[in-house]
Scaffold this motif. Structure first.
Motif, PDB file in Angstrom:
ATOM      1  N   VAL A  85       0.851  -1.188   0.000  1.00  0.00           N
ATOM      2  CA  VAL A  85       0.000   0.000   0.000  1.00  0.00           C
ATOM      3  C   VAL A  85       0.888   1.240   0.000  1.00  0.00           C
ATOM      4  CG1 VAL A  85      -1.891  -1.179   1.179  1.00  0.00           C
ATOM      5  CG2 VAL A  85      -0.191   0.053   2.525  1.00  0.00           C
ATOM      6  N   PRO A  86       0.407   2.348  -0.533  1.00  0.00           N
ATOM      7  CA  PRO A  86       1.213   3.568  -0.540  1.00  0.00           C
ATOM      8  C   PRO A  86       1.649   3.959   0.874  1.00  0.00           C
ATOM      9  CG  PRO A  86      -0.696   3.825  -1.950  1.00  0.00           C
ATOM     10  CD  PRO A  86      -0.877   2.523  -1.201  1.00  0.00           C
ATOM     11  N   CYS A  87       2.864   4.434   0.996  1.00  0.00           N
ATOM     12  CA  CYS A  87       3.452   4.766   2.305  1.00  0.00           C
ATOM     13  C   CYS A  87       3.191   6.209   2.719  1.00  0.00           C
ATOM     14  CB  CYS A  87       4.955   4.518   2.265  1.00  0.00           C
ATOM     15  SG  CYS A  87       5.394   2.816   1.947  1.00  0.00           S
ATOM     16  N   ASN A  88       2.311   6.901   2.027  1.00  0.00           N
ATOM     17  CA  ASN A  88       2.091   8.319   2.328  1.00  0.00           C
ATOM     18  C   ASN A  88       1.004   8.554   3.364  1.00  0.00           C
ATOM     19  OD1 ASN A  88      -0.059   7.613   0.773  1.00  0.00           O
ATOM     20  ND2 ASN A  88       0.360   9.031  -0.901  1.00  0.00           N
ATOM     21  N   SER A  89       0.466   7.487   3.940  1.00  0.00           N
ATOM     22  CA  SER A  89      -0.565   7.632   4.961  1.00  0.00           C
ATOM     23  C   SER A  89       0.048   8.121   6.267  1.00  0.00           C
ATOM     24  CB  SER A  89      -1.263   6.287   5.201  1.00  0.00           C
ATOM     25  OG  SER A  89      -2.067   6.360   6.347  1.00  0.00           O
ATOM     26  N   LYS A  90      -0.539   9.154   6.832  1.00  0.00           N
ATOM     27  CA  LYS A  90      -0.054   9.669   8.113  1.00  0.00           C
ATOM     28  C   LYS A  90      -0.351   8.689   9.245  1.00  0.00           C
ATOM     29  CE  LYS A  90      -0.354  14.435   6.707  1.00  0.00           C
ATOM     30  NZ  LYS A  90      -0.998  15.701   6.774  1.00  0.00           N
ATOM     31  N   ASP A  91      -1.233   7.732   8.986  1.00  0.00           N
ATOM     32  CA  ASP A  91      -1.593   6.745   9.998  1.00  0.00           C
ATOM     33  C   ASP A  91      -0.627   5.557  10.023  1.00  0.00           C
ATOM     34  OD1 ASP A  91      -3.824   8.258  10.691  1.00  0.00           O
ATOM     35  OD2 ASP A  91      -5.075   7.253   9.205  1.00  0.00           O
ATOM     36  N   MET A  92       0.238   5.431   9.025  1.00  0.00           N
ATOM     37  CA  MET A  92       1.150   4.301   8.954  1.00  0.00           C
ATOM     38  C   MET A  92       2.251   4.461   9.994  1.00  0.00           C
ATOM     39  SD  MET A  92       3.196   2.700   5.695  1.00  0.00           S
ATOM     40  CE  MET A  92       1.823   1.847   4.940  1.00  0.00           C
ATOM     41  N   ARG A  93       2.449   3.422  10.785  1.00  0.00           N
ATOM     42  CA  ARG A  93       3.460   3.418  11.838  1.00  0.00           C
ATOM     43  C   ARG A  93       4.328   2.173  11.704  1.00  0.00           C
ATOM     44  NH1 ARG A  93       2.006   7.911  12.388  1.00  0.00           N
ATOM     45  NH2 ARG A  93       0.701   8.827  13.966  1.00  0.00           N
ATOM     46  N   PRO A  94       5.593   2.252  12.172  1.00  0.00           N
ATOM     47  CA  PRO A  94       6.420   1.047  12.154  1.00  0.00           C
ATOM     48  C   PRO A  94       5.879   0.016  13.143  1.00  0.00           C
ATOM     49  CG  PRO A  94       7.583   2.855  13.252  1.00  0.00           C
ATOM     50  CD  PRO A  94       6.296   3.406  12.715  1.00  0.00           C
ATOM     51  N   MET A  95       6.022  -1.254  12.786  1.00  0.00           N
ATOM     52  CA  MET A  95       5.535  -2.296  13.675  1.00  0.00           C
ATOM     53  C   MET A  95       6.513  -2.504  14.833  1.00  0.00           C
ATOM     54  SD  MET A  95       6.086  -5.860  11.485  1.00  0.00           S
ATOM     55  CE  MET A  95       4.748  -5.493  10.395  1.00  0.00           C
ATOM     56  N   THR A  96       6.010  -3.117  15.879  1.00  0.00           N
ATOM     57  CA  THR A  96       6.839  -3.420  17.040  1.00  0.00           C
ATOM     58  C   THR A  96       7.755  -4.593  16.714  1.00  0.00           C
ATOM     59  OG1 THR A  96       5.277  -5.014  17.947  1.00  0.00           O
ATOM     60  CG2 THR A  96       4.977  -2.694  18.604  1.00  0.00           C
ATOM     61  N   GLU A  97       8.783  -4.752  17.503  1.00  0.00           N
ATOM     62  CA  GLU A  97       9.695  -5.890  17.311  1.00  0.00           C
ATOM     63  C   GLU A  97       8.941  -7.203  17.471  1.00  0.00           C
ATOM     64  OE1 GLU A  97      13.989  -7.602  18.867  1.00  0.00           O
ATOM     65  OE2 GLU A  97      13.245  -5.706  19.661  1.00  0.00           O
ATOM     66  N   GLN A  98       8.013  -7.264  18.411  1.00  0.00           N
ATOM     67  CA  GLN A  98       7.221  -8.487  18.615  1.00  0.00           C
ATOM     68  C   GLN A  98       6.399  -8.818  17.367  1.00  0.00           C
ATOM     69  OE1 GLN A  98       7.317 -10.714  21.081  1.00  0.00           O
ATOM     70  NE2 GLN A  98       5.849 -11.952  19.945  1.00  0.00           N
TER      71      GLN A  98
END
Length: 125
Positions: A10-23
């Motif tokens: 999906v496009p990475c320009n979403s302000k809602d996109m966050r990096p996932m946790t290590e878990q």
């Protein structure tokens, strides 16, 4: 879990996109055989290496990866170290870490038919 090779980035320009946790990343890792988690400069990435038959086979390998990356609109960091050591790092630059896009791309790269480009025996270290 869904087969990641059937999903689209999906496009990475979403302000809602966050990096996932290590878990979460560790849980997803089982879906991308051969890939490892690495952390560089505080950024979690997917990493994998291959030994190719020659320098030009490494470039052919990169072209196959580039075709997938362009189709997905998501681009890995490609490294040809020495004459035959291909290394790929995948992470979502826009969020500074891993997202599902990275695992989708890793799964698609992992499903490429590259055996004809790879060394049969590991190189001596």
């Amino acid at each position: 879990m869904d087969d990641l090779t059937t999903k689209r980035c999906v496009p990475c320009n979403s302000k809602d996109m966050r990096p996932m946790t290590e878990q979460s990343a560790k849980e997803q890792l089982s879906q991308v055989h051969g890939w490892n988690l690495s952390t560089e400069g505080g950024v979690m990435k997917l990493h994998r290496s291959w030994k190719v038959k020659s320098f030009t086979k490494g470039l052919e390998f990169f072209q196959l990866v580039a075709d997938v990356a362009e189709a997905e609109g998501h681009h890995p960091d490609l490294h040809l170290v020495g004459w035959n050591d291909v290394k790929i790092d995948i992470w979502t630059h826009a969020v500074g870490g891993l997202t599902e896009n990275d695992f989708i791309l890793a799964a698609k790269i992992g499903s490429l038919q590259v055996e004809h480009l790879l060394r049969k025996k590991p190189a001596a270290t």
